[in-house]
Design a protein around this motif. Structure first.
Motif, PDB file in Angstrom:
ATOM      1  N   LEU A  76      -4.086   7.571  -3.692  1.00 44.15           N
ATOM      2  CA  LEU A  76      -5.363   8.246  -3.520  1.00 44.15           C
ATOM      3  C   LEU A  76      -6.077   8.380  -4.857  1.00 44.15           C
ATOM      4  N   ALA A  77      -7.407   8.260  -4.840  1.00 44.60           N
ATOM      5  CA  ALA A  77      -8.231   8.499  -6.026  1.00 44.60           C
ATOM      6  C   ALA A  77      -9.514   9.189  -5.588  1.00 44.60           C
ATOM      7  N   TYR A  84     -10.872   7.647  -2.178  1.00 42.22           N
ATOM      8  CA  TYR A  84     -10.441   6.274  -1.943  1.00 42.22           C
ATOM      9  C   TYR A  84      -8.941   6.302  -1.710  1.00 42.22           C
ATOM     10  N   TRP A  85      -8.453   5.552  -0.724  1.00 37.76           N
ATOM     11  CA  TRP A  85      -7.022   5.522  -0.479  1.00 37.76           C
ATOM     12  C   TRP A  85      -6.582   4.135  -0.037  1.00 37.76           C
ATOM     13  N   ALA A  89       0.026   0.348   6.119  1.00 34.26           N
ATOM     14  CA  ALA A  89       0.155  -0.328   7.413  1.00 34.26           C
ATOM     15  C   ALA A  89      -0.879  -1.437   7.577  1.00 34.26           C
ATOM     16  N   SER A  90      -2.082  -1.224   7.059  1.00 31.61           N
ATOM     17  CA  SER A  90      -3.150  -2.214   7.235  1.00 31.61           C
ATOM     18  C   SER A  90      -3.439  -3.002   5.964  1.00 31.61           C
ATOM     19  N   ASN A  91      -2.748  -2.679   4.854  1.00 37.90           N
ATOM     20  CA  ASN A  91      -2.986  -3.329   3.560  1.00 37.90           C
ATOM     21  C   ASN A  91      -4.462  -3.281   3.169  1.00 37.90           C
ATOM     22  N   THR A  92      -5.055  -2.106   3.311  1.00 34.07           N
ATOM     23  CA  THR A  92      -6.474  -1.964   3.033  1.00 34.07           C
ATOM     24  C   THR A  92      -6.738  -0.883   1.995  1.00 34.07           C
ATOM     25  N   LEU A  93      -7.928  -0.929   1.451  1.00 32.95           N
ATOM     26  CA  LEU A  93      -8.469   0.125   0.615  1.00 32.95           C
ATOM     27  C   LEU A  93      -9.661   0.693   1.379  1.00 32.95           C
ATOM     28  N   GLN A  94      -9.653   2.019   1.588  1.00 33.77           N
ATOM     29  CA  GLN A  94     -10.690   2.667   2.375  1.00 33.77           C
ATOM     30  C   GLN A  94     -11.290   3.824   1.591  1.00 33.77           C
ATOM     31  N   ASN A 118      -6.363   4.230  -8.889  1.00 33.61           N
ATOM     32  CA  ASN A 118      -6.928   5.135  -9.865  1.00 33.61           C
ATOM     33  C   ASN A 118      -8.411   4.847  -9.984  1.00 33.61           C
ATOM     34  N   ALA A 119      -9.232   5.875 -10.136  1.00 33.07           N
ATOM     35  CA  ALA A 119     -10.669   5.698 -10.302  1.00 33.07           C
ATOM     36  C   ALA A 119     -10.999   5.633 -11.781  1.00 33.07           C
ATOM     37  N   LYS A 120     -11.938   4.774 -12.126  1.00 30.81           N
ATOM     38  CA  LYS A 120     -12.361   4.640 -13.513  1.00 30.81           C
ATOM     39  C   LYS A 120     -13.876   4.792 -13.560  1.00 30.81           C
TER      40      LYS A 120
END
Length: 131
Positions: A76-77, A84-85, A89-94, A118-120
């Protein structure tokens, strides 16, 4: 500093940066917390287990930001008004809005699970130019 621990049951711990004053910060989980993210400007901690949760850094105002139809969030970020996580299971970024879970978006799909996120923030410095 904050970390999650599952040895004696799911819990989020915290301590001073020198390792002193170790305390249980969030207890009573049904699932094991994995990703943690600090939102310093809003004095909140966000975490994922089976859902996305948030709590004030003083321990008040704990609430669930997003639940249902989340497969297996892991990392999580937090950046600006969004969370953002990664989902194993779905190999996704949401992503979704961090206060109420609205405007959920699928951002990327990967071939394998994402273990860290990580957020930048990028800042542009523009010096004052006098004419």
């Amino acid at each position: 500093m904050y970390w999650s621990d599952w040895i004696d049951g799911p819990v989020i711990m915290r301590a001073n940066m020198d390792g002193s004053n170790v305390t249980k910060f969030v207890e009573h989980h049904q699932n094991s917390p994995t990703g943690l993210a600090l939102d310093i400007p809003n004095e909140r901690l966000y975490w994922v287990d089976r859902y996305i949760h948030s709590i004030m850094l003083d321990g008040s105002n704990r609430h669930m930001v997003l639940k249902g139809n989340i497969h297996h969030p892991y990392s999580l970020a937090v950046f600006e008004n969004n969370i953002y996580w990664s989902d194993w299971a779905s190999n996704t970024l949401q992503a979704c809005e961090k206060f109420d879970g609205k405007n959920r978006k699928l951002l990327l799909t990967f071939k394998a699970p994402v273990f860290g996120l990580n957020a930048k923030a990028e800042f542009l410095f523009c010096p004052h130019i006098s004419m």
